[in-house]
Design an enzyme around this catalytic site. Structure first.
Site, short mmCIF file in Angstrom:
data_model
loop_
_atom_site.label_atom_id
_atom_site.label_comp_id
_atom_site.label_asym_id
_atom_site.label_seq_id
_atom_site.Cartn_x
_atom_site.Cartn_y
_atom_site.Cartn_z
N GLU A 58 -1.17 31.15 14.92
CA GLU A 58 -1.74 30.84 15.90
C GLU A 58 -2.33 31.55 17.22
O GLU A 58 -1.65 32.87 16.69
CB GLU A 58 -0.90 29.80 16.84
CG GLU A 58 0.26 29.94 16.73
CD GLU A 58 0.40 31.30 18.29
OE1 GLU A 58 -0.69 31.08 19.46
OE2 GLU A 58 1.06 31.63 19.28
N THR A 62 5.58 34.66 27.12
CA THR A 62 5.42 33.40 27.10
C THR A 62 6.40 32.23 27.64
O THR A 62 7.01 32.14 27.72
CB THR A 62 4.33 33.73 25.64
OG1 THR A 62 5.38 33.11 24.83
CG2 THR A 62 3.45 34.21 25.48
N CYS A 63 6.00 30.74 26.96
CA CYS A 63 6.60 29.73 27.02
C CYS A 63 7.53 29.16 25.55
O CYS A 63 9.02 29.13 25.56
CB CYS A 63 5.50 28.51 26.44
SG CYS A 63 4.77 28.03 25.23
N ASN A 64 7.07 30.51 25.00
CA ASN A 64 8.01 30.59 23.29
C ASN A 64 9.56 31.24 23.38
O ASN A 64 9.47 32.07 22.71
CB ASN A 64 7.36 30.60 22.25
CG ASN A 64 6.94 29.09 21.70
OD1 ASN A 64 6.99 28.66 22.60
ND2 ASN A 64 5.64 29.23 21.51
N GLN A 77 -2.55 37.09 24.70
CA GLN A 77 -1.09 36.92 26.25
C GLN A 77 -1.13 38.22 25.44
O GLN A 77 -0.41 39.28 26.47
CB GLN A 77 -0.52 35.85 25.46
CG GLN A 77 0.05 34.74 25.42
CD GLN A 77 0.85 33.61 25.33
OE1 GLN A 77 0.98 33.83 23.77
NE2 GLN A 77 0.84 32.41 25.59
N GLY A 107 -1.37 12.68 22.46
CA GLY A 107 -2.76 12.95 22.76
C GLY A 107 -2.56 13.83 22.94
O GLY A 107 -4.37 14.15 22.48
#
Length: 540
Positions: free
Chosen positions: A202, A137-139, A208, A284
């Site tokens: 989270e 994953t991204c982490n 995932q 944003g």
């Protein structure tokens, strides 16, 4: 990012710089053998004992030395065999995460989902790896394996990671973490439960972990132990979230802003209000995503360029996101009920004199309502005096911090509850995994009994001469019945059954006892057989 298409696992790097993180790579204790020596066997002492005091000639000395050298060589060979017969296969996790490695290292090692099956195949082609799975994953980038040798498994996987990513082994070792067996199980359960995430609790990581099972299902190498581990991790992730509600409550400024605004709008629903988001940068973008998650399906986004807004549109399908340039900021704000501001502007975008000219808002029942500004920018985008206007309500970062901190404290309390659940689930999974160790003994015991039954049956038939089919069937039934009755007790004591009240230690002890009593242990262990088989395939 790793591209596996141009790599093969047939060769490995020769350099390796081990790092002690959870596992001692230089001399792992699980081997149970000192390097180069068998327990109780010292080649040097054999050399001394073989030398007779009254032998003086050089030729005799040379002969003794030669004999001693052979003995030492045999000892080393026995030591290698002993290492495999004593060692059990291990579940390992070798990985890097945001805790241990910067993003520039993680992105080089990351593996796209489409390449996970290929990665599993290449990992399982390594000499000491039997099963594998990839969680990228991204982490984090974590590789879970069943290793036939713990030390060699870590070495081979690390070298494979280096080969396919181009990152040196020494650099990977500086950032990687290594966990085995119970610790590896506990880690994956914590990951699935969201306890190891950047944002505690989270929910994305559970999805995932599910994706790993979905993609790897049916791939050779994603087998009983690793497949069982990931499926159990999904169960744990669901149970933790259901029983502790750890995912409830916002723990980031952007999510807290959306949650706070939802509490203040009519019926706590974004369906009936006009939403404006000012700024489509990092903050944003997060606000927009949280709005979508809360059911807001239409919004206006004001930004300097449309490029970033288009990027958000790509991620948020089926949501109407209307782009407006900054030149239309005031007209858009005058029509909005809720305005989120999240830009890097160093001066206020909304002044009191500007906002005071906005038309008054009316609710569905005709009464006057207040326009809401939720300003999460630092410096603030909304002038502080705007809050003095009766027709407006302004919330800034300080108002949100209380909500975030309260939710963080609540999640920490829930994380402690989650750890109790995880400890319970780890114990249950480890018991199941360890019970698999008795399967080979069960098979060997039944095969042993069948060999004896078959042999004695044939002898009996030969001695009795001509027999009818019915008589032979009766004798056959008698022999199988006796064998099954004799096996019933031993087989029962090798199975994990909580209703019988047997502990895992007792079952393993029974297994070893049966191996000794019936001579089921072979010179070559199952692990050694697997390793030799892998090496033979690699040569062909």
């Amino acid at each position: 990012m790793i591209n596996l298409s141009s790599f093969s696992s047939s060769s490995c790097l020769t350099s390796y710089v081990p790092r002690k993180v959870g596992i001692d790579l230089k001399q792992p204790p699980v081997f149970g053998v000192r390097r180069g020596l068998v327990r109780g066997v010292n080649p040097r002492s054999e050399l001394v004992s073989d030398r007779s005091p009254d032998v003086e000639s050089s030729s005799s000395s040379s002969s003794v030395l030669k004999t001693a050298s052979v003995s030492a060589l045999e000892a080393l060979k026995i030591s290698a065999a002993d290492r495999y017969t004593k060692e059990r296969s291990s579940v390992l996790v070798i990985g890097l995460s945001f805790h241990t490695a910067p993003v520039d290292i993680r992105e080089k090692l990351s593996i796209p989902e489409a390449q996970w099956p290929q990665a599993i195949s290449e990992l399982c082609a390594l000499n000491h790896i039997e099963e594998a799975a990839v969680l990228s994953t991204c982490n984090r980038m974590e590789i879970y394996v069943v290793a036939l040798s713990q030390h060699r498994g870590v070495k081979e996987v690390t070298e494979w990671m280096s080969k396919v990513s181009g990152v040196s082994v020494s650099e990977i070792s500086q950032h990687q973490f290594l966990l085995h067996n119970k610790d590896a199980t506990k880690h994956l359960f914590e990951v699935s439960a969201g306890l190891d995430s950047l944002v505690l609790g989270e929910g994305q990581i559970l999805a995932q972990v599910k994706q790993v099972v979905k993609i790897a299902q049916g791939v050779p190498g994603f087998d009983r132990k690793i497949g069982g581990l990931f499926k159990h991790a999904i169960t744990v992730g669901k149970r933790v979230r259901t029983e502790t509600k750890i995912s409830s409550g916002s723990v980031s400024v952007s999510s807290a802003a959306v949650e706070l605004a939802q509490m203040k709008i009519p019926e706590s629903s974004y369906d009936s209000v006009k939403v404006l988001v000012v700024g489509a940068g990092k903050m944003g973008k997060l606000v927009i995503k949280h709005l979508v998650a809360k059911g807001c399906m239409k919004m206006v986004v004001v930004n300097r360029t449309e490029e970033k807004v288009n990027a958000v549109r790509e991620e948020c399908k089926n949501v109407e996101i209307i782009y407006q340039p900054f030149s239309n900021l005031m007209s858009c704000a005058s029509e909005a009920d809720v305005i989120f501001t999240c830009t890097a502007s160093e001066t206020p975008l909304f002044l009191q004199e500007q906002v005071s000219t906005f038309p008054l808002l009316t609710s569905q029942n005709g009464s006057q309502s207040q326009r809401m500004f939720v300003d999460i920018s630092v410096p603030r985008n909304v002038e502080s005096s705007v809050s003095d206007l009766e027709a407006t309500r302004v919330y800034n970062v300080d108002d949100l911090k209380e909500v975030v901190e309260a939710n963080k404290e609540d999640r920490l309390r829930k994380a402690a509850e989650a750890q109790l659940i995880i400890s319970e689930e780890v114990q249950e999974f480890e018991a199941w995994k360890d019970s698999l160790e008795t399967v080979p003994t069960l098979k060997k015991l039944r095969a042993y009994a069948e060999r004896i039954r078959s042999s004695e049956f044939e002898k009996c038939i030969a001695k009795m001469g001509d027999l009818t089919k019915k008589q032979k069937a009766a004798i056959y039934g008698l022999s199988t019945g006796i064998a099954n009755k004799l096996l019933e007790g031993p087989m029962l004591h090798l199975r994990c059954d909580e209703s019988e009240g047997r502990s895992l230690d007792e079952i393993v002890e029974n297994m070893h006892a049966l191996n000794r009593i019936f001579g089921l242990e072979t010179d070559m262990s199952i692990l050694e057989e697997k390793i030799r088989s892998k090496m033979e395939k690699a040569k062909n």
